[in-house]
Write an enzyme that holds these catalytic residues in place. Sequence first.
Site, PDB file in Angstrom:
ATOM      1  N   LYS A   4       3.396 -15.155   1.649  1.00  0.00           N
ATOM      2  CA  LYS A   4       3.556 -15.850   0.368  1.00  0.00           C
ATOM      3  C   LYS A   4       5.054 -16.110   0.208  1.00  0.00           C
ATOM      4  O   LYS A   4       5.690 -15.697  -0.783  1.00  0.00           O
ATOM      5  CB  LYS A   4       2.965 -14.994  -0.765  1.00  0.00           C
ATOM      6  CG  LYS A   4       2.873 -15.692  -2.107  1.00  0.00           C
ATOM      7  CD  LYS A   4       1.787 -16.753  -2.185  1.00  0.00           C
ATOM      8  CE  LYS A   4       1.888 -17.520  -3.485  1.00  0.00           C
ATOM      9  NZ  LYS A   4       0.932 -18.637  -3.590  1.00  0.00           N
TER      10      LYS A   4
ATOM     11  N   ASP B  19      -6.163  -7.177   4.243  1.00  0.00           N
ATOM     12  CA  ASP B  19      -7.333  -6.528   3.649  1.00  0.00           C
ATOM     13  C   ASP B  19      -8.245  -7.591   3.037  1.00  0.00           C
ATOM     14  O   ASP B  19      -9.458  -7.617   3.273  1.00  0.00           O
ATOM     15  CB  ASP B  19      -6.872  -5.540   2.568  1.00  0.00           C
ATOM     16  CG  ASP B  19      -8.030  -4.833   1.892  1.00  0.00           C
ATOM     17  OD1 ASP B  19      -8.954  -4.403   2.614  1.00  0.00           O
ATOM     18  OD2 ASP B  19      -8.020  -4.731   0.651  1.00  0.00           O
TER      19      ASP B  19
ATOM     20  N   ASP C 172      -2.784 -18.052  -0.188  1.00  0.00           N
ATOM     21  CA  ASP C 172      -3.816 -18.731  -0.988  1.00  0.00           C
ATOM     22  C   ASP C 172      -4.433 -19.866  -0.180  1.00  0.00           C
ATOM     23  O   ASP C 172      -5.663 -20.034  -0.138  1.00  0.00           O
ATOM     24  CB  ASP C 172      -3.245 -19.235  -2.329  1.00  0.00           C
ATOM     25  CG  ASP C 172      -1.934 -19.986  -2.196  1.00  0.00           C
ATOM     26  OD1 ASP C 172      -1.311 -19.955  -1.110  1.00  0.00           O
ATOM     27  OD2 ASP C 172      -1.519 -20.631  -3.184  1.00  0.00           O
TER      28      ASP C 172
ATOM     29  N   TYR D 183       0.820  -1.208   0.000  1.00  0.00           N
ATOM     30  CA  TYR D 183       0.000   0.000   0.000  1.00  0.00           C
ATOM     31  C   TYR D 183       0.861   1.268   0.000  1.00  0.00           C
ATOM     32  O   TYR D 183       0.447   2.312  -0.488  1.00  0.00           O
ATOM     33  CB  TYR D 183      -0.903   0.042   1.240  1.00  0.00           C
ATOM     34  CG  TYR D 183      -2.217  -0.682   1.115  1.00  0.00           C
ATOM     35  CD1 TYR D 183      -2.295  -1.977   0.622  1.00  0.00           C
ATOM     36  CD2 TYR D 183      -3.401  -0.057   1.518  1.00  0.00           C
ATOM     37  CE1 TYR D 183      -3.507  -2.638   0.541  1.00  0.00           C
ATOM     38  CE2 TYR D 183      -4.620  -0.717   1.438  1.00  0.00           C
ATOM     39  CZ  TYR D 183      -4.670  -2.000   0.950  1.00  0.00           C
ATOM     40  OH  TYR D 183      -5.869  -2.646   0.875  1.00  0.00           O
TER      41      TYR D 183
ATOM     42  N   ASP E 275     -11.971  -9.398   4.741  1.00  0.00           N
ATOM     43  CA  ASP E 275     -13.263  -9.389   4.045  1.00  0.00           C
ATOM     44  C   ASP E 275     -13.819 -10.807   3.965  1.00  0.00           C
ATOM     45  O   ASP E 275     -15.013 -11.049   4.187  1.00  0.00           O
ATOM     46  CB  ASP E 275     -13.126  -8.832   2.621  1.00  0.00           C
ATOM     47  CG  ASP E 275     -13.466  -7.352   2.534  1.00  0.00           C
ATOM     48  OD1 ASP E 275     -13.165  -6.629   3.511  1.00  0.00           O
ATOM     49  OD2 ASP E 275     -14.029  -6.916   1.508  1.00  0.00           O
TER      50      ASP E 275
HETATM   51  C1  IPM Z   1     -10.276  -1.415   4.445  1.00  0.00           C
HETATM   52  C2  IPM Z   1     -10.550  -0.765   3.109  1.00  0.00           C
HETATM   53  C3  IPM Z   1      -9.409   0.183   2.781  1.00  0.00           C
HETATM   54  C4  IPM Z   1      -8.140  -0.637   2.678  1.00  0.00           C
HETATM   55  C5  IPM Z   1      -9.617   1.027   1.495  1.00  0.00           C
HETATM   56  C6  IPM Z   1     -10.909   1.795   1.535  1.00  0.00           C
HETATM   57  C7  IPM Z   1      -8.461   1.949   1.249  1.00  0.00           C
HETATM   58  O1  IPM Z   1     -10.737  -1.732   2.141  1.00  0.00           O
HETATM   59  O2  IPM Z   1     -10.145  -0.685   5.449  1.00  0.00           O
HETATM   60  O3  IPM Z   1     -10.221  -2.640   4.503  1.00  0.00           O
HETATM   61  O4  IPM Z   1      -7.859  -1.240   1.640  1.00  0.00           O
HETATM   62  O5  IPM Z   1      -7.408  -0.675   3.685  1.00  0.00           O
HETATM   63 MG    MG Z   2     -10.837  -3.716   2.882  1.00  0.00          MG
END
Ligand code: IPM
Ligand code: MG
Length: 356
Positions: free
Chosen positions: A189, A245, A221, A143, A249
């Site tokens: 990885k 990240d 993975d 990032y 999710d």
């Molecule tokens: C998160 C979001 C952020 C990230 C984005 C909005 C920049 O997806 O907080 O998980 O990738 O960190």
């Molecule tokens: Mg995110």
Amino acid sequence: MGRNYKIGVIKGDGIGPEIIDEAIKVLDALSANMGFNLEYNEMLMGGAAIDATGVPLPDETIQGVKKCDAVLFGAIGGPKWDNVERHLRPESGLLAIRKEMGTFANLRPAIVYDELVNASTLKPDVVRGVDIMVVRELTGGIYFGQPRELFEDRAYNTMVYTREEVKRIAHVAFEIAMKRGKRICSVDKANVLEVSQFWRETVIEVAKEYPEVELTHMYVDNAAMQLIRNPKQFDVILTGNIFGDILSDAASMLSGSIGLLPSASTGKGVGLYEPIHGSAPDIAGQGIANPLATISSASMMLRYALGEGAAADKIDDAIKKSLAKGYRTGDLGAYDAVEICSCSEIGDIIAKYVSQ
Ligand code: IPM
Ligand code: MG
């Protein structure tokens, strides 16, 4: 007199303002009888800041957050700002504020509430009892790595970690593991990337200071697959910025909805407390967003930033009670729901429970 805390509030874009309003409703209902006082200081970031000031992270916000005890944040971004230059995108504001505040440790708990085992897209037996803490490194990795460049016919980013960056996030994960199940799975990885090999070696070094904690390693993975196959094998997952990240999710869907997962971004000083989900522009303004991730983030803020653990417990209990009673926003589906509620109705219910 009671304790006084200064809370920075960044509502952001899309559903951000709706969900933050509900968290504040709950905090206000709590503070009255818990003997503390919260003073809110609203600040701009993301698309709302671009519209008002031309930049996603105004100086005033950078200075403002440093004067707070903690910052509660909703979500940013939306199609309106999708075509602006990268450094002026709403997301750039979020990344910059994380860097400015030094919040290198992002804690993302993925808990499956018993009341919601049927809301998950996975089988109830697979998800019942899941309690994972994802510790995501937040201010390094791909990032932020230099160099980065976008040309006409090629583009690149750089994934870089220093020993110091890996060590400090590893320490956070080990400290957390000591208070939980004493197991860490470090995700990388290392079979392909030098930076991951370095990550793994450094984590192994830090592990020597925590002989009680069992450390395992997994390629990212495989970790994505294992999260879906058998999530209960995980206690603490320690990983870098982009893998964290993605995996957080994925982990959120074990719980039934990404609208449930809170997070705490902590590190050097003031922490940032935010739901893991985005600004959901498609449902913004309809009053149907799930405010629980943000209300839960407010609970994490009380616990970690303000040391108000009893108040945090009250929020956590109220969330469980509302789910047990069958109150659900639409994202959780109709499973075991007694009543489908709006965003503000859920806020009312939690506020009522915490003030009882
Ligand atoms: C998160 C979001 C952020 C990230 C984005 C909005 C920049 O997806 O907080 O998980 O990738 O960190
Ligand atoms: Mg995110």
